[in-house]
Design an enzyme around this catalytic site. Structure first.
Site, PDB file in Angstrom:
ATOM      1  N   LYS A  53       0.856  -1.193   0.000  1.00 21.56           N
ATOM      2  CA  LYS A  53       0.000   0.000   0.000  1.00 21.56           C
ATOM      3  C   LYS A  53       0.888   1.238   0.000  1.00 21.56           C
ATOM      4  O   LYS A  53       1.925   1.249   0.667  1.00 21.56           O
ATOM      5  CB  LYS A  53      -0.849  -0.023   1.279  1.00 21.56           C
ATOM      6  CG  LYS A  53      -1.853   1.107   1.396  1.00 21.56           C
ATOM      7  CD  LYS A  53      -3.133   0.767   0.682  1.00 21.56           C
ATOM      8  CE  LYS A  53      -4.191   1.844   0.809  1.00 21.56           C
ATOM      9  NZ  LYS A  53      -3.989   3.032   0.010  1.00 21.56           N
ATOM     10  N   ASN A  77     -13.800   5.540  -6.180  1.00 25.14           N
ATOM     11  CA  ASN A  77     -13.287   5.568  -4.810  1.00 25.14           C
ATOM     12  C   ASN A  77     -12.666   6.919  -4.495  1.00 25.14           C
ATOM     13  O   ASN A  77     -12.184   7.625  -5.381  1.00 25.14           O
ATOM     14  CB  ASN A  77     -12.262   4.439  -4.599  1.00 25.14           C
ATOM     15  CG  ASN A  77     -10.856   4.857  -5.011  1.00 25.14           C
ATOM     16  OD1 ASN A  77     -10.133   5.477  -4.245  1.00 25.14           O
ATOM     17  ND2 ASN A  77     -10.476   4.528  -6.244  1.00 25.14           N
ATOM     18  N   SER A  78     -12.687   7.229  -3.227  1.00 20.75           N
ATOM     19  CA  SER A  78     -11.946   8.377  -2.724  1.00 20.75           C
ATOM     20  C   SER A  78     -11.386   7.970  -1.364  1.00 20.75           C
ATOM     21  O   SER A  78     -11.895   8.340  -0.317  1.00 20.75           O
ATOM     22  CB  SER A  78     -12.861   9.603  -2.596  1.00 20.75           C
ATOM     23  OG  SER A  78     -12.114  10.699  -2.116  1.00 20.75           O
ATOM     24  N   LEU A  81      -5.689   7.772   0.777  1.00 18.73           N
ATOM     25  CA  LEU A  81      -4.429   7.162   1.222  1.00 18.73           C
ATOM     26  C   LEU A  81      -4.448   6.584   2.642  1.00 18.73           C
ATOM     27  O   LEU A  81      -3.539   6.844   3.434  1.00 18.73           O
ATOM     28  CB  LEU A  81      -3.271   8.178   1.121  1.00 18.73           C
ATOM     29  CG  LEU A  81      -2.653   8.379  -0.261  1.00 18.73           C
ATOM     30  CD1 LEU A  81      -1.611   9.491  -0.214  1.00 18.73           C
ATOM     31  CD2 LEU A  81      -2.004   7.096  -0.775  1.00 18.73           C
ATOM     32  N   CYS A 140      -1.889  10.618  -6.648  1.00 15.97           N
ATOM     33  CA  CYS A 140      -3.063  10.283  -5.844  1.00 15.97           C
ATOM     34  C   CYS A 140      -4.136  11.351  -6.043  1.00 15.97           C
ATOM     35  O   CYS A 140      -3.946  12.502  -5.661  1.00 15.97           O
ATOM     36  CB  CYS A 140      -2.713  10.185  -4.365  1.00 15.97           C
ATOM     37  SG  CYS A 140      -4.151   9.665  -3.422  1.00 15.97           S
ATOM     38  N   GLY A 259      -5.007  -0.612 -15.257  1.00 16.44           N
ATOM     39  CA  GLY A 259      -6.258   0.048 -15.616  1.00 16.44           C
ATOM     40  C   GLY A 259      -7.140  -0.832 -16.478  1.00 16.44           C
ATOM     41  O   GLY A 259      -6.818  -1.117 -17.627  1.00 16.44           O
ATOM     42  N   GLY A 260      -8.232  -1.311 -15.882  1.00 17.95           N
ATOM     43  CA  GLY A 260      -9.228  -2.035 -16.660  1.00 17.95           C
ATOM     44  C   GLY A 260      -8.880  -3.462 -17.010  1.00 17.95           C
ATOM     45  O   GLY A 260      -9.460  -4.029 -17.929  1.00 17.95           O
TER      46      GLY A 260
END
Length: 321
Positions: A53, A77-78, A81, A140, A259-260
């Protein structure tokens, strides 16, 4: 002539920084890597490698919940961190390095809230015995009041100049998506001036909005519902960024495609665009670590059908019309 390549002929083996990995798959930082338990599960999964992370100097609770929401074509998402702080993850990777010296390469992600914090985090890793690869997250999009560093080209150059003045270990950077050829050019010209190990592209597409029509409401709490988009929504943008950087960066700067990626075909497309490693985020969150078994099998099936025995036979060889 019929293609005689079978799945057993196909190898997904990938070399990264001299380490042989059984396949190019990893988790995306932020997914299945918050705790040592999750990191152990990643390490024991069929993924070729894993990343921690994104760590800050001290533990962060992150944004108020709900802050992650699964939507039909991906996620919003938000998170802000949330993490256990750098010492927690550094202790884990050093122990793991010691106990499993031949287990491949470990990726360690850091994301400071300021230039100074980034420097301090990297200084700590430089002074430690960590021998893996560090990822500096310049992208971020979900910390209220903090713009994405990588959209400020001068600041990006300033940070990398300061970092490489002292940081001598392998370092990659995580980038947000870019949407303009001029920006691909400017960023590539900056990155080519530094001895980067890789560029990880892309982080989520910042500040999307998803609405629940029943309640006439947003679905996440922070920032009045604005959050980073991931999953199927972002694949075309991710592929474009992987391709744009693959064709512009020095060949010694590898690309991690993120991504994806939900299926073996998505993985194949990222590799075709030039990615060396592949990170899975949204779909790993939805499906759990068994996803690595499934996408590996699907990728091998596609390669066998096409007569490819190794990834290097097609990596980066996307055709133009």
């Amino acid at each position: 002539m019929a293609n005689s390549t079978t799945v057993t002929d196909v190898s997904l083996e990938t070399t990264f920084l001299g380490h042989k990995l059984s396949n190019p798959f990893m988790n995306a930082s932020g997914v299945h890597c918050m705790t040592t338990k999750e990191l152990d599960e990643m390490a024991n999964s069929n993924a070729g490698a894993f990343i921690t992370k994104s760590a800050t100097s001290i533990e962060r609770a992150g944004n108020p919940e709900p802050r992650y929401y699964s939507v039909p074509l991906g996620s919003i998402n938000s998170m802000g961190l949330p993490n256990k702080g750098i010492d927690y993850y550094l202790e884990y990777v050093l122990k793991r390095q010691e106990n499993f010296p031949n287990a491949g390469v470990i990726f360690f992600s850091v994301a400071g809230m300021s230039v100074d914090e980034n420097i301090k985090l990297l200084q700590k890793i430089q002074d430690s015995s960590f021998s893996g690869v560090t990822e500096l997250n310049l992208s971020c999009p979900n910390v209220p009041g903090k713009p994405q560093v990588a959209y400020d080209f001068e600041l990006t150059k300033e940070i990398l100049t300061k970092v490489f003045a002292f940081f001598k270990k392998p370092l990659g950077i995580k980038l947000p998506p870019f949407f303009d050829f001029a920006h691909f050019e400017i960023m590539s010209n900056i990155l080519n001036q530094f001895p980067l190990t890789y560029v990880n592209s892309i982080n989520s597409i910042g500040n999307g909005l998803y609405i629940d029509v029943e309640s006439e409401s947003v679905v996440i709490k922070p920032k009045n519902g604005f959050g980073g988009l991931g999953g199927e929504y972002v694949k075309p943008t991710a592929l474009a960024n992987v391709r744009a950087f693959y064709t512009r960066l020095n060949p010694n700067i590898k690309i991690i495609g993120t991504g994806g990626i939900r299926t073996g075909q998505d993985a194949f497309e990222h590799l075709l665009c030039g990615a060396t490693l592949l990170q899975i985020g949204t779909e790993l969150h939805k499906e759990g670590i068994s996803i690595f078994d499934r996408v590996e099998k699907e990728l091998k099936d596609i390669m066998a059908k096409k007569g490819y025995k190794s990834i290097d036979e097609f990596r980066g060889k996307l055709n133009s019309l």
